[in-house]
Design a protein around this motif. Sequence first.
Motif, PDB file in Angstrom:
ATOM      1  N   ALA A 101      49.280  51.376  30.626  1.00 20.70           N
ATOM      2  CA  ALA A 101      47.867  51.065  30.378  1.00 20.70           C
ATOM      3  C   ALA A 101      47.596  49.585  30.666  1.00 20.70           C
ATOM      4  N   ASN A 102      48.535  48.733  30.251  1.00 17.43           N
ATOM      5  CA  ASN A 102      48.338  47.296  30.474  1.00 17.43           C
ATOM      6  C   ASN A 102      48.403  46.959  31.961  1.00 17.43           C
ATOM      7  N   ASN A 103      49.217  47.717  32.698  1.00 13.32           N
ATOM      8  CA  ASN A 103      49.317  47.480  34.139  1.00 13.32           C
ATOM      9  C   ASN A 103      47.994  47.809  34.847  1.00 13.32           C
ATOM     10  N   GLN A 104      47.228  48.780  34.285  1.00  4.63           N
ATOM     11  CA  GLN A 104      45.921  49.101  34.848  1.00  4.63           C
ATOM     12  C   GLN A 104      44.979  47.900  34.806  1.00  4.63           C
ATOM     13  N   PRO A 127      34.778  35.106  38.273  1.00  2.39           N
ATOM     14  CA  PRO A 127      35.839  34.225  37.736  1.00  2.39           C
ATOM     15  C   PRO A 127      36.067  34.437  36.252  1.00  2.39           C
ATOM     16  N   THR A 128      34.983  34.585  35.484  1.00  8.27           N
ATOM     17  CA  THR A 128      35.120  34.837  34.043  1.00  8.27           C
ATOM     18  C   THR A 128      35.827  36.164  33.801  1.00  8.27           C
ATOM     19  N   MET A 129      35.473  37.176  34.569  1.00 10.64           N
ATOM     20  CA  MET A 129      36.124  38.473  34.430  1.00 10.64           C
ATOM     21  C   MET A 129      37.619  38.371  34.726  1.00 10.64           C
ATOM     22  N   GLU A 130      37.959  37.647  35.787  1.00  9.54           N
ATOM     23  CA  GLU A 130      39.372  37.508  36.131  1.00  9.54           C
ATOM     24  C   GLU A 130      40.133  36.774  35.030  1.00  9.54           C
ATOM     25  N   SER A 165      43.071  38.399  32.740  1.00 11.63           N
ATOM     26  CA  SER A 165      44.414  37.816  32.656  1.00 11.63           C
ATOM     27  C   SER A 165      44.831  37.619  31.199  1.00 11.63           C
ATOM     28  N   TYR A 166      43.864  37.198  30.330  1.00 14.42           N
ATOM     29  CA  TYR A 166      44.173  37.066  28.902  1.00 14.42           C
ATOM     30  C   TYR A 166      44.525  38.418  28.299  1.00 14.42           C
ATOM     31  N   TRP A 167      43.727  39.399  28.661  1.00 19.82           N
ATOM     32  CA  TRP A 167      43.983  40.747  28.145  1.00 19.82           C
ATOM     33  C   TRP A 167      45.375  41.228  28.584  1.00 19.82           C
ATOM     34  N   TRP A 168      45.661  41.046  29.868  1.00 19.07           N
ATOM     35  CA  TRP A 168      46.956  41.505  30.374  1.00 19.07           C
ATOM     36  C   TRP A 168      48.112  40.754  29.725  1.00 19.07           C
TER      37      TRP A 168
END
Length: 858
Positions: free
Chosen positions: A170-173, A416-419, A423-426
């Motif tokens: 799930a995290n890889n998604q 950029p904010t989404m990326e 990255s924080y989520w991942w």
Amino acid sequence: MALILGVLLLLGLCGNTMSGGQSVSTDTPGALNYELLEMKFETQDSYQAGPIGALFNMVHIFLSVVQPNDFPAETIRRIIQKKANSSVDYDKIVSYEIGVIVCALLGLLFIILMPVVGYFFCMCRCCNKCGGKMHQRQKASGPCRRKFFAGSLLVICVLISLGILYAFLANNQVRTLTKSTQKLADSNFKDLRTFLKETPKQINYILAQYNTTKNQAFSDLNRINSLLGGRIHKQLKPKVIPVLDEIKAMATAIKETKEALENMNNSLRILSDGSTQLSNNLTNVKDSIQRSLSDSHCSSNQAKSICDEIRSSLGLLESNSDLGQLPSVDSQLESVNDILRTNLDELVTEGYRAFDEIPEKVQNETTDIVTDVKEVLNSIGSVIDSVSKQIPIQDTLSDLTGYLNNTEDFFHHSLPTMEKDDSYWWLGGLIICFLLTLIVIFFYLGLLCGVCGYDKHATPTSRGCVSNMGGIFLMTGVGLSFLFCWLLMIFVALTFIIGTNIQKLVCEPFADMSIFQVLDTPYLINEEWKYYLSGMILNNPDIKLTFEQVYSDCKKDRGIYATLQLQNLYNVSEHLSIQEHTGNIISEFENMNFTLDNIVLLDAAGIKNLQDFATCGIDKINYTTYLAQADKSPVKVNLVSFSNDLEAKANRLTSENLKQSLKADAQTLRNIHQQQVLPMEQSLSTLQQCIRILQQMSSGLPERVSKILYCLDSAQNFVTNNISSIIFEETRNFGRTIIGYFEHYLQWVEFSITEKIASCKPVATALDSAIGVILCNYIVNPLNLFWFGIGKAVVLLLLAVVFAVKLAKYYRRMDSEDVYDDVETVPMKNMENGNKGYHKDHLFGVHNPAMQAQYFDS
């Protein structure tokens, strides 16, 4: 991000729409084919999650068990309308969320109790309680318990590993979330750009097809001679042409009759002259032979018989005298020549010409009418152009262009904010998975070292380092579990509540369109409007225009006009009324009044010519007599055979003079045959042929002429009496053909405007992409799978802790142990095998008398 896109596309449904990309093909009269320009879009209609979709479905099944209640549409309506009652509606909310609430309370209990239990457990073990004392009582069931604890812990660790694996997947998604979202959004934006660029082309194409239709109609009007005149000609042709063909055939028959009569007369003249001359020549040959036979040599015994044979055969040298007595046909030939003084061929040709000039006469008679019809057809083009400009599609497209530009700019500025958030989520998910993986690794290492280093012959105080290390690994895993699992449960509880409610209140209702039914509740969004969409778009909230209907129509690729019911703003059907635009054309063709006079198939001279031919007398000729004589030969004997026979007999004679004289006569007969008989036989053949031709011509001649004259009269009457009705009928059919082009064109225009132009399928696709794909498949499904895997692992850690604590004492090196008497000692091997036949007298002593008493008490 998904919420922003969802709101954006819902607003697009309310105020703006997009075009579809499928072709419309309509067959029209005259082989015209209208095909709307096809739009090609990139965005797929459906989303496939791939192999991980099976895990998503597993989580959905779990959520269906936890939250089996139906979508609370009525409760949501009341909440939106701010009519919630604390005693009723909140109870309904709690009843709907009871499964989530129970799971959340269990998670909260876990969060509270886990650190407390861990604290007291640590404190208790530090005080040598709760198994903290490094002493292991040896029991007969010890080996079984050790194996059970080890096996159970291994199974639990495997299950925990599966949960971690789910979380990893799930995290890889999440790593591809931004790229996938950007790619999908760009695809939708590109489709919208394509729509904005191609829809005006579709409208221009529809307008251009009017010129195609008009050109086809003008082409037909320019060819009115071959179309309308040709149809009139075709209607009359079955009655007229056969009669004219019969008359033409009769004119040919007259010429053939004249030729046959002339040939017959010539043959009779040749036969008459030839018969007289032939008779004279044969008489001269007979006299010559008689003189030759009077020679004295014929008196001899040897020649007498030969001369007598020759003399007796002379009677055969006779001609057919009847051939010269056959009557001539001069009177019939004269009659036919009188008939031919009138050129019947030319009269028939004039009839053909008068009939074939019908198309040209039609064109000459309809010149003014065709000009008027063309003016009417030209006026329809300006009407269609004005209708296309008044339809609110163009205004909608203009508003959508700016709105789309702003939305796309906002999206790309938010990337950029989404990326960064992704990255924080991942990274956070990776840390969580790493912590759980670390705990499970300690358990696996503990099991590996404990099982591999365990020596069943070693006493608890003499266990090896590997076995002892296994126990330490297990207790390290226990310690980390108490330290981190309650923190992980906080994350699981929060994401569980968020993910479950989004799945149940957004994703599933969107999939079965229940959410649209809530939005379509009368007076829901605006208390003064019954239907929000119709109030916003049509300025009439009483018209039933619903979100569900708009979304369904867009999924079916219907046009904006029909989808948003724009006929309430501008009724295309009224302005493109077929009767309104074709009525003038119909009246023009109905008023088309022209006549085709002076169509005479055969004049009086031609009719008299036919009548004279019927009475010319060729049917009165006695053809039997002529044929009887024509079958006879000009002579009674074949002169060639007679001459050959005569020469043969002469050769038998000994008298040279007699012989030469007879041979000369034989040669004369051959010359007569060649010069007179053969030409007469040729004349007889010609005579016979002419007789048969005339016999055939004269057979039933008066009846045939009478029939032709009757059919001619019938055809002339048909043309004279029925041509007006034929002109009227064919003119009406021609008008229907011309009108048919425009009727079908206007119907196609109406269908294209109402159903196909600016079809809003990309809106439904974009909304599916925002909510169904990005929000539910890219965000909610991985989020739910993540907390499902982590939650499963954290819950199973409780059991893992219990079994790890129990199993650790079987692997760790103890400080004290039970001691046995060597004299009457039950072998340790039997003890380990579960032999319970020992007695307290077997015990020698232990380091701790209290423990000895405790052991015997047990």
